[in-house]
Structure formats: C-alpha cells, structure tokens
Design a protein around this motif. Structure first.
Motif, short mmCIF file in Angstrom:
data_model
loop_
_atom_site.label_atom_id
_atom_site.label_comp_id
_atom_site.label_asym_id
_atom_site.label_seq_id
_atom_site.Cartn_x
_atom_site.Cartn_y
_atom_site.Cartn_z
N GLY A 484 17.08 21.70 128.32
CA GLY A 484 17.95 21.02 127.36
C GLY A 484 17.91 21.76 126.05
O GLY A 484 16.85 22.17 125.58
N ILE A 485 19.06 21.96 125.43
CA ILE A 485 19.16 22.76 124.20
C ILE A 485 19.76 21.90 123.10
O ILE A 485 20.79 21.24 123.30
N ALA A 486 19.14 21.96 121.92
CA ALA A 486 19.67 21.26 120.75
C ALA A 486 19.81 22.25 119.61
O ALA A 486 18.86 22.96 119.27
N VAL A 487 21.00 22.31 119.05
CA VAL A 487 21.28 23.12 117.86
C VAL A 487 21.62 22.16 116.73
O VAL A 487 22.42 21.24 116.94
N PRO A 488 21.01 22.29 115.56
CA PRO A 488 21.30 21.36 114.46
C PRO A 488 22.80 21.29 114.17
O PRO A 488 23.44 22.31 113.89
N LEU A 489 23.35 20.09 114.25
CA LEU A 489 24.77 19.90 114.00
C LEU A 489 25.04 19.53 112.55
O LEU A 489 26.20 19.45 112.15
N SER A 490 23.97 19.29 111.77
CA SER A 490 24.13 18.98 110.34
C SER A 490 22.91 19.48 109.60
O SER A 490 21.86 19.76 110.20
N ASP A 491 23.03 19.58 108.28
CA ASP A 491 21.94 20.10 107.47
C ASP A 491 20.82 19.10 107.27
O ASP A 491 19.71 19.48 106.88
N ASP A 492 21.09 17.82 107.50
CA ASP A 492 20.08 16.81 107.23
C ASP A 492 19.33 16.37 108.48
O ASP A 492 18.62 15.37 108.45
N VAL A 493 19.47 17.08 109.57
CA VAL A 493 18.76 16.71 110.79
C VAL A 493 17.26 16.96 110.59
O VAL A 493 16.85 17.95 109.98
N THR A 494 16.43 16.07 111.09
CA THR A 494 14.98 16.19 110.96
C THR A 494 14.38 16.83 112.21
O THR A 494 15.04 16.95 113.25
N ALA A 495 13.12 17.23 112.08
CA ALA A 495 12.43 17.84 113.21
C ALA A 495 12.33 16.86 114.38
O ALA A 495 12.57 17.23 115.54
N ASP A 496 11.97 15.62 114.09
CA ASP A 496 11.84 14.62 115.15
C ASP A 496 13.19 14.39 115.84
O ASP A 496 13.25 14.28 117.08
N ALA A 497 14.25 14.31 115.04
CA ALA A 497 15.57 14.07 115.63
C ALA A 497 15.99 15.23 116.52
O ALA A 497 16.58 15.03 117.59
N LEU A 498 15.69 16.47 116.11
CA LEU A 498 16.09 17.63 116.90
C LEU A 498 15.33 17.67 118.22
O LEU A 498 15.89 18.02 119.27
N ILE A 499 14.05 17.30 118.18
CA ILE A 499 13.26 17.25 119.43
C ILE A 499 13.82 16.20 120.37
O ILE A 499 13.94 16.43 121.59
N VAL A 500 14.20 15.04 119.82
CA VAL A 500 14.79 13.98 120.64
C VAL A 500 16.11 14.46 121.24
O VAL A 500 16.41 14.20 122.42
N GLN A 501 16.92 15.17 120.47
CA GLN A 501 18.20 15.67 120.97
C GLN A 501 17.99 16.66 122.11
O GLN A 501 18.70 16.62 123.12
N ALA A 502 17.01 17.56 121.95
CA ALA A 502 16.73 18.52 123.03
C ALA A 502 16.25 17.79 124.28
O ALA A 502 16.60 18.18 125.41
N ASP A 503 15.48 16.73 124.11
CA ASP A 503 15.01 15.95 125.25
C ASP A 503 16.16 15.23 125.94
O ASP A 503 16.20 15.14 127.17
N MET A 504 17.11 14.73 125.15
CA MET A 504 18.31 14.10 125.73
C MET A 504 19.11 15.11 126.54
O MET A 504 19.61 14.81 127.64
N ALA A 505 19.24 16.32 126.00
CA ALA A 505 19.98 17.36 126.71
C ALA A 505 19.27 17.72 128.02
O ALA A 505 19.92 17.94 129.05
N LEU A 506 17.93 17.73 128.01
CA LEU A 506 17.18 18.00 129.24
C LEU A 506 17.42 16.89 130.25
O LEU A 506 17.62 17.17 131.44
N TYR A 507 17.41 15.66 129.81
CA TYR A 507 17.66 14.53 130.72
C TYR A 507 19.04 14.66 131.36
O TYR A 507 19.23 14.41 132.55
N SER A 508 20.02 15.07 130.53
CA SER A 508 21.38 15.24 131.05
C SER A 508 21.43 16.37 132.07
O SER A 508 22.10 16.27 133.10
N ALA A 509 20.71 17.48 131.78
CA ALA A 509 20.70 18.62 132.70
C ALA A 509 20.08 18.22 134.04
O ALA A 509 20.59 18.58 135.11
#
Length: 792
Positions: A484-509
């Motif tokens: 799962g891959i997460a690229v920051p979509l905004s400048d205010d994204v936090t480290a925790d949020a980016l990790i959660v997004q990558a985990d969501m992408a992995l779940y989808s994959a």
C-alpha cells in the motif's frame, strides 16, 4: 665604591671575611630550604616551620654580621656591649620570622613585602650591632653610603623572596639563597664602608667584652652552624617523612581506577598512572603541559571553591579523542592554590548508551528501524520538504507468513523475516528508510522527486524480490507480499495520518488480490470510516437484539423430504436496514466479536430446532476464530442442553481455513465436538488446495460441494467433472455429499444422478425467518415433489 673596597681590603681580616661569607651562604641556603617546608605544612606545623626558618636565618645573619665585625680592625682598642649585641640578635629573629611569614601568603605582593621586611631587618640588626661596638674614639657616618646600604638590603632581600616565589624546587632555593647572600653581604660591607672611626685618646674602653677576634669568630661560626644544622636536620627528617607519605599517596593514587591530574595555574605538575594509560604519554611528557588544550578539550569552569563536573574530550598521544568526565576541585597545598582533576573514561558508558539508544530505535530481530525511529524521520521529512523532494510511504506485509510460522516454527519464521529485511534493504537507496513496525509488517519511507512513478516502480520491485523462493534452514519457503502506498495529498498531513493511509492502501491491495500494490485514495478513507462505524455498531448488536437468524432447508434426494435446515446469520441495523453477512462477518472475525455472536447463534438455532420434527437437523457454521476460544466445546454442549434436543440433530459446518490454523489443537477440538455426538461437515469443499489430506486426518460426516461447481455444469465448464469426482470420493469414503446452490430442476436432477445425498438451494426455498421455516416443515414440499416428478 672605592671606599667600601678599601674598607674590606685594608681594615678587615680577610680570613674572617671569608668565614663570614661562608656562614652567610650556608645561612641563606638553609633558610630557604627550611622555608620550602612551610608550603607543604598545615597549621599548627606551619607556624613551627616559620619560627625555625626565622631562628636559623636570623642566627646566620647575625653570625655573619658579628664575624665580619670581628674581622674589622679599626687600629684602636674595641669591645662590644653585651646587651646591644643580644638585642641585635633578637631584632634579626623577629624581622626574618615576620618577613618569611608575610612571604608565605602566596601572592607576588606578599612575596615582595616579605623580602622588604627581611632587608629592613638586616639593616636594623646591623646598625644596632654597630652601636654595640665600643671603640677608643668616635664613629663618623657617610649618610649617603648608609642609605645605599639600606636600599641594597631591601632591594636584594625583595629579589630573594620574589625569585623564590617565581621558581620551583631546588632552583627556587638556590636562586633565593644567592640573592639573600648578596643582600646580607652588600648591606653589611656597604654600611661598614659608610662608617669612619676617628681615634680619640681621651676615650677609654672601660667595659664590654673583648677576645681574640679569630677564635671568637670561629666559636660564633660553630655555634651558628650547629643551629643551622639542627634546622636542616629537622627539615631533612620532615622532607623524608613527606616523601614517604607522598610515595604512599602516589601508590594509592596510581592504583585508582580514575585518572588524577594535579595542576598549578592550569599547568600539569603531576599525573597518575591511569592518566598515562588513557593519554598514552608518560608523566614527564605530561608535566608542564596545559591541562586545557594539550590534554583536555572541555568547557571553561566557573571560578568556584567547590567541585565542578563536566564532560570533555581527552587528547591521546596519537591524536585520538577519548570521551571523559572531568571533576575539577581546587585545593590549597602549602601557599599555592592548585587544582586537581579527577578524570573518568566514558568510552564504555557512551558505547552502552549508544547500544541502548540503538535498541530503543531498532527492531531486535532484523536490526531495521522500528516505529519510533520511523516517526522521528518521517515527521521532519514532512515538515521540511523541498520542491524537488517528495515523500512516499509504502506499507507491506507478507502473505502466508503465519502459515509458515505455524507449520515450521518460530525460529524458521524469524530467519525468514531477517532474509526479507535484507531483500528490502537491497531494493532501496541509502536515503530511504526501511522499518519493521511489528510481526510481518514493514514500512518504507522513500524520498523522491517523482513519488507516484518511483513509488510504483519500487512497489513492483519489492513484490518481485519478496516473491522469489527462499531456502531457510533447509526448508523451501514461498511467500508473497502486497504493497500500500501513501503520498501526502496536502501540506498539513501528519505522520500518523500518512501511516494510516498507507495501511488503508495495503488493505485495499490485499482485498483486490495478492501480490499487487495500490495507492491511497480519499474514497478509502470514507470506506474505512464507514467500516469503523459498522464495527462500533456491531459491538452493540447482540445486546440490542439486532441480530436474527434465517433458515434455509436442505432436502434428502432419496426421500424427497427436508432432512435439515442451515441457520444463516443476518443483521438488521436500525439505520441501514438489513446488512449482508459478507459485510459484517469479516469485521466480527477481525475484532473477535464473532466468538460471542457465534455462541448466540448456537443457542438461538438449537432453541428453534427444538420446535421442529425430531428428524430435522440444524446446521450451524463455525468461524475459524471460534476455534481459538477455549469455551467452544462448552458453548456447543450448553446450547444443546439448554434446547433439550438430541446431539445428533446438530451439524457443525467448518471450512478448510479452520484446518489451516494450529492443526493439532484444531483436530483435538474436533474430536471433542465429535464426542458430544454432533455431526461435523466440511463446507465449501473443493475450493481449497489440501482437502484430501484433511479428509484423511479426520473423518467428517458430510462434505458440501460449493455452489460455484453446480452453477458451472456446461459442456465446456469444469463443474460437472468436479461434482462427479467429489461424489465418487464420498462414496469411496462412505461420506454424505450435499450440493449447494440448486436453483433449477435440472441442477437438482444432476446432483441426484451424480450421487449427491442432499441438495440445498433456492429451488426449494430461499433463507426465511423462523415462522416461515416452521410452516415449510409442517407443510408438503411442493418443489421437492416437482423435482421428483422431473427425475421420474
């Protein structure tokens, strides 16, 4: 000057002058030798040594003066006043003792003042002694030479103490003695040159004492030397005692595990053996060096009477820098303010601290950065991104790793994880971070100018590399991964949020298929939010009576009667309405709620079956998660007992995924369930890859053919062949075979013809509520009759 020289050569006995000079030199040398002991003495011995110094110095100075006076030949009768002669000695003792006491203060000004007092004392003693001289005439003084004599005594006396203070050791004693000798001799003979004795026949010498000048001078010299010798002997004994004490202290200091350096005004004057070992230099090489700069690189210590501690670097002989802890403590040794530095090597402590810090930030198994270090690198990377530098976060876990771990053991699993870690490191650049955040989960922080393309390239490379075969301690292991891959979509994204997004992408994959990658999209967040809400509502579903059971009958193809009913779980959500099992059962299994829900299903299904005819069985599905519960067997037995039905009316259906878990424990639970008298069926048979081995290890009562095979019975489809093979296997093993998904009479007939014992499907009845299933069981089954006519 000529007058002084003439006085010495013409009016003095040169033998006695030489004796006076010897007494003077020995006196000066002895005085400063004894005075050097004052620096190392403490009260009250400090006062004792000052008194000894004053007595020895005064005795020698007075003896020098008196012998020189005896050497003086005025050409007329002379004698000496006893009282004034004794007073001159007392003046010398008081003046020299006081002068040396002032000099012992330690400062340069005190050294100068003490020398001036000694010089004035010499002058006062001399002129008092001259007044003790009784001659047949009177003395006329040259006031200019008399003043010069006093000035010479003061200046050379000051030079003597100042020189002694500036130098160290034997050089200080020798230089001080030379200057004091010059002070005494210069003052005496200059003053003698200033005196002119004018004979007067009218003046007689009626009192005083006279003697042979040479013999009297020798006697005075011997007595003075005895006094000086006594002082020297005391100083020598004290010096030897001090040396012995110093030797013992030095042995003790050398035995210390800490380095010790003694400095004077920042200059090293002594260092113990440990310092020599640390620095790789001898004591001779260290002495005279600046402690700050030549030996240590440390912060400036504040002026203080107490101890101060700081960390510093110690420079070795080969220019290495050793981390050390320095404790600086000023102390007073004699008259000098010295400093002592206690130095402890911190190399091992720093090494241990670095090891602990490494352990706190790295995974113990793979030595990869852990979650803490990942966050420490991710957070600043998010805050300080440049225009040409972007971030991509890749999250991955290993497919089938748990099976490897369970089948081959944890040592094999650990070794496999280490091999995976090495392969991942080989896929990234040095500027990227590969972290293990738990179990078989890995995260990669990639810094790249083109995150979308390069992250996709890296994901493809990782999937290919990780999927290559492994040989782990003689075992061939095959695993795969999804990314799962997460690229920051905004400048205010936090480290925790980016990790959660990558985990969501992995779940989808993983949901779309193994061995693929997927980028995070905002819709995933929406789905995840909906899933979290569903998970929250599911926890309250049992308590709020939102769960219900539907029932679907299955028909015996020989008797054309309903032989049993399968209980199917449904959720009637208060806002969303009826929710399909495929939408909430996986959530219940992930959260563990399926254990409580499964026990409720058993109780409800058995209680409902108690209202049916005795020949109708109730089939209940068991989740693989329920087999991890220690109360599964007790829950089944309790539901049967509470409903009051025969155990053989209960069929428990499991899937092959149950048997993928801890097989020994699973088979033991199955045997205990069989011991209750219930039937055990394998559901969805034919969709796994090791079904035959399961049938060999445990004798099931029934196998159910998955509905996908009955739906694919065309000539070019493989469903018919699978059905035929499974039915043949059932006949060979003596197992009942049931076909699921029968929707037409033709499918029912095909199942009967191939040897199935039971059929289930919409052709007979869809899943219905408790009231409807009760009506079906109490009424003739029209569709079963129709099927029979078709078969005829």
């Amino acid at each position: 000057m000529y007058r002084v020289l003439g006085c010495i050569t013409d009016q003095h006995d040169l033998r006695l002058v030489l004796l006076a000079a010897v007494i003077c030199a020995v006196t000066a040398l002895t005085s400063f030798g004894i005075f050097s002991r004052v620096e190392h003495a403490r009260h009250p011995m400090r006062g004792v040594w000052l008194l000894i110094t004053g007595v020895c110095a005064a005795s020698g100075i007075w003896a020098t003066h008196f012998v020189a006076m005896l050497a003086y030949n005025a050409g007329i009768p002379t004698a000496y006043d006893r009282a004034l002669t004794g007073i001159s000695l007392c003046i010398a003792i008081v003046a020299t003792t006081f002068g040396f006491a002032v000099c012992s203060g330690g400062s340069r000004l005190q050294a100068v003042a003490g020398g001036a007092i000694i010089g004035l004392g010499i002058s006062l003693m001399h002129f008092t002694g001259m007044n003790a001289l009784i001659v047949g005439g009177h003395i006329e003084w040259d006031s200019g030479l008399a003043v010069v004599a006093v000035v010479l005594g003061v200046l050379l006396g000051t030079a003597a103490t100042a020189t002694f203070r500036r130098l160290d050791g034997k050089a200080a004693i020798a230089a001080g003695a030379v200057m004091l000798t010059l002070a005494i001799c210069a003052m005496h003979f200059t003053a003698m040159g200033a005196a002119l004795v004018v004979p007067d026949p009218t003046v007689h010498v009626p009192w005083g004492f006279t003697a042979d000048a040479f013999m009297l001078a020798v006697a005075i010299a011997v007595l003075t030397l005895l006094v000086i010798f006594a002082g020297l002997a005391a100083a020598f004994i004290d010096h030897r005692t001090s040396l012995d004490n110093i030797g013992q202290i030095r042995e003790l200091v050398d035995a210390a595990s800490e380095g010790i350096v003694i400095c004077c005004d920042g200059v090293i004057i002594n260092a113990n053996r440990r310092i020599q070992e640390l620095s790789g230099r001898t004591s001779a090489e260290l002495n005279g060096k600046e402690v700050a700069g030549d030996l240590l690189q440390c912060p400036d210590f504040e002026p203080s009477e107490g101890a101060q501690t700081a960390e510093a670097l110690l420079r070795t002989a080969d220019d290495r820098m050793v981390p050390v802890e320095v404790i600086r403590r000023p102390f007073r040794s004699g008259v000098r303010g010295n400093e002592v530095y206690a130095i402890r090597d911190l190399t091992e402590r720093h090494r241990n601290e670095a090891r602990i810090a490494h352990m706190a930030h790295h995974d113990a198994l793979t030595d990869l950065p852990n979650r803490i270090l990942l966050r420490e690198r991710l957070e600043p990377a998010l805050k300080s991104r440049r225009r040409d530098e972007h971030i991509a976060l890749l999250c991955l876990d290993l497919d089938r790793f748990k099976s490897v771990n369970d089948a081959l053991g944890h040592p094999i699993g650990d070794a496999l994880l280490r091999k995976v870690a090495r392969r991942l490191l080989g896929c990234v650049r040095e500027c990227d971070t590969v972290a293990r955040i738990g179990g078989d989960e890995f995260v990669i922080l990639q810094l790249t100018p083109d995150p979308w393309r390069q992250a996709a390239d890296l994901a493809e490379r990782i999937i290919e590399v990780i999927s290559a075969p492994y040989v782990v301690k003689g075992h061939d292991v095959h695993i795969s991964t999804s990314v799962g891959i997460a690229v920051p979509l905004s400048d205010d994204v936090t480290a925790d949020a980016l990790i959660v997004q990558a985990d969501m992408a992995l779940y989808s994959a993983k949901a779309s298929g193994r061995g693929v990658y997927a980028f995070f999209e905002q819709e995933m967040n929406t789905r995840a939010h909906a899933r979290r809400e569903l998970e929250r509502d599911l926890r309250a579903a049992v308590v709020n009576n939102e769960l219900l059971l539907n029932y679907q009958p299955f028909v015996n193809l020989e008797t054309l009667e309903v032989s049993g009913v399968e209980a199917l779980l449904r959720w009637c959500h208060p806002q969303r309405g009826l929710i399909a099992p495929n939408d909430f059962i996986p959530i219940a299994e992930e959260t563990g709620a399926i254990v409580e829900i499964g026990e409720w299903v058993l109780r409800e299904a058995c209680a409902e079956a108690a209202l049916w005819p005795d020949h109708v069985k109730i089939a209940v599905n068991l989740s693989p998660i329920q087999f991890k519960s220690p109360r599964l067997v007790q829950a089944v037995a309790g539901a049967i007992a509470a409903a009051g039905i025969a155990p053989n009316r209960v069929e428990l259906e499991i899937t092959e995924s149950v048997l993928l878990q801890d097989s020994d424990k699973t088979y033991e639970i199955l045997r205990r369930l069989r011991g209750l008298g219930v039937g055990i069926s394998m559901d969805d048979f034919g969709t796994g890859y090791s079904s035959l081995s399961y049938l060999q290890k445990f004798r099931f009562d029934k196998i159910k053919i998955d509905r996908c095979f009955l739906a694919d019975t065309s000539d070019d489809g493989g469903g018919l062949a699978v059905i035929r093979a499974i039915c043949g296997l059932g006949r060979a093993l003596g197992l009942a075979v049931m076909a699921e998904g029968a929707e037409t009479a033709e499918q029912v007939e095909l199942a009967r013809r191939e040897g199935c014992t039971d059929v289930q499907g919409y052709f007979f009845s869809p899943p219905v509520g408790a009231a409807e299933i009760g009506w079906i069981l109490s009424s003739p089954l029209k569709k079963a009759t129709a099927a029979a006519s078709v078969a005829a």
